[in-house]
Write a protein that holds these residues in place. Sequence first.
Motif, mmCIF file in Angstrom:
data_model
loop_
_atom_site.group_PDB
_atom_site.id
_atom_site.type_symbol
_atom_site.label_atom_id
_atom_site.label_comp_id
_atom_site.label_asym_id
_atom_site.label_seq_id
_atom_site.Cartn_x
_atom_site.Cartn_y
_atom_site.Cartn_z
ATOM 1 N N ILE A 123 36.957 15.934 51.808
ATOM 2 C CA ILE A 123 37.682 15.431 52.977
ATOM 3 C C ILE A 123 36.889 15.682 54.254
ATOM 4 C CG2 ILE A 123 39.792 15.666 54.349
ATOM 5 C CD1 ILE A 123 41.183 16.505 51.676
ATOM 6 N N VAL A 124 36.397 16.915 54.438
ATOM 7 C CA VAL A 124 35.684 17.213 55.683
ATOM 8 C C VAL A 124 34.328 16.521 55.736
ATOM 9 C CG1 VAL A 124 36.912 19.349 56.232
ATOM 10 C CG2 VAL A 124 34.875 19.457 54.826
ATOM 11 N N LEU A 125 33.671 16.373 54.591
ATOM 12 C CA LEU A 125 32.394 15.667 54.560
ATOM 13 C C LEU A 125 32.596 14.181 54.832
ATOM 14 C CD1 LEU A 125 29.414 16.393 54.055
ATOM 15 C CD2 LEU A 125 29.757 15.781 51.669
ATOM 16 N N CYS A 126 33.613 13.612 54.217
ATOM 17 C CA CYS A 126 33.929 12.198 54.466
ATOM 18 C C CYS A 126 34.301 11.987 55.936
ATOM 19 C CB CYS A 126 35.059 11.745 53.549
ATOM 20 S SG CYS A 126 35.541 10.027 53.805
ATOM 21 N N ALA A 127 35.110 12.880 56.491
ATOM 22 C CA ALA A 127 35.507 12.745 57.900
ATOM 23 C C ALA A 127 34.292 12.783 58.817
ATOM 24 C CB ALA A 127 36.489 13.855 58.280
ATOM 25 N N PHE A 128 33.359 13.691 58.535
ATOM 26 C CA PHE A 128 32.145 13.782 59.346
ATOM 27 C C PHE A 128 31.359 12.472 59.302
ATOM 28 C CE2 PHE A 128 27.555 14.599 59.475
ATOM 29 C CZ PHE A 128 27.447 15.043 60.788
ATOM 30 N N PHE A 129 31.093 11.951 58.107
ATOM 31 C CA PHE A 129 30.318 10.712 57.988
ATOM 32 C C PHE A 129 31.107 9.507 58.501
ATOM 33 C CE2 PHE A 129 27.988 12.975 54.410
ATOM 34 C CZ PHE A 129 26.853 13.196 55.169
ATOM 35 N N PHE A 130 32.401 9.467 58.242
ATOM 36 C CA PHE A 130 33.254 8.362 58.669
ATOM 37 C C PHE A 130 33.283 8.273 60.195
ATOM 38 C CE2 PHE A 130 37.149 6.114 59.543
ATOM 39 C CZ PHE A 130 37.301 5.223 58.491
ATOM 40 N N MET A 131 33.517 9.413 60.851
ATOM 41 C CA MET A 131 33.572 9.414 62.319
ATOM 42 C C MET A 131 32.192 9.149 62.917
ATOM 43 S SD MET A 131 36.722 9.539 62.704
ATOM 44 C CE MET A 131 36.871 9.585 64.464
ATOM 45 N N SER A 132 31.141 9.591 62.234
ATOM 46 C CA SER A 132 29.778 9.264 62.694
ATOM 47 C C SER A 132 29.546 7.763 62.618
ATOM 48 C CB SER A 132 28.739 9.993 61.843
ATOM 49 O OG SER A 132 28.840 11.379 61.998
ATOM 50 N N ALA A 133 29.985 7.149 61.528
ATOM 51 C CA ALA A 133 29.857 5.697 61.384
ATOM 52 C C ALA A 133 30.621 4.986 62.499
ATOM 53 C CB ALA A 133 30.371 5.253 60.013
ATOM 54 N N PHE A 134 31.816 5.480 62.795
ATOM 55 C CA PHE A 134 32.617 4.864 63.852
ATOM 56 C C PHE A 134 31.964 5.048 65.224
ATOM 57 C CE2 PHE A 134 36.370 4.716 66.734
ATOM 58 C CZ PHE A 134 36.684 3.388 66.523
ATOM 59 N N LEU A 135 31.407 6.223 65.477
ATOM 60 C CA LEU A 135 30.709 6.466 66.746
ATOM 61 C C LEU A 135 29.555 5.483 66.923
ATOM 62 C CD1 LEU A 135 30.078 8.060 69.335
ATOM 63 C CD2 LEU A 135 28.753 9.637 67.898
#
Length: 173
Positions: A123-135
């Motif tokens: 969850i935390v790894l996905c959130a990090f990459f997901f929010m990076s993609a969104f940024l």
Amino acid sequence: TAYSFMLGGSFKILDDQFSIVENSHIKSFANIGKIFQSGFFGDRSYYRPLVLLSYMMEYHFFELNPFFYNLTNLFLHLATTMIIFFIINLLFQDKTMSLLVSLLFVIHPLEWEAVSNIAGRSIVLCAFFFMSAFLFFCLWKLRKKKVIYYWLSLLFFVLSLFSKESAVVFPLI
């Protein structure tokens, strides 16, 4: 500070035992190919190779010391919080609002299970990459369409998919 006492936590009985303690795949870099060919729990139900790779790195340096596995989750959560700060600031040009939203995210009880549970790494790894993609997508949209931002957004999206299946919703967002 809110999460600091979790650093003394140990491996849990179910998921941590199977995915870390008893997982022979993470105990040698020779098994990287196996990690990309099998599911998270040894079957084909979940495909999360980046989570297992992160466990492999930790095992290589720290073996089975749960402090470092917990510390990694905490650092990933803090890094995601900083990315959220940058996204909100980019969209609204308001540092106060960005700080408040980031503080709410970092201490919200909803995040507690993922951050304080080593098996919550997906969850935390996905959130990090997901929010990076969104940024990077926001940067691409708002900053003269520099193609590097678009490609970085795609890269981080793929990395989020390799962390947790729920990242598939990114294109809808």
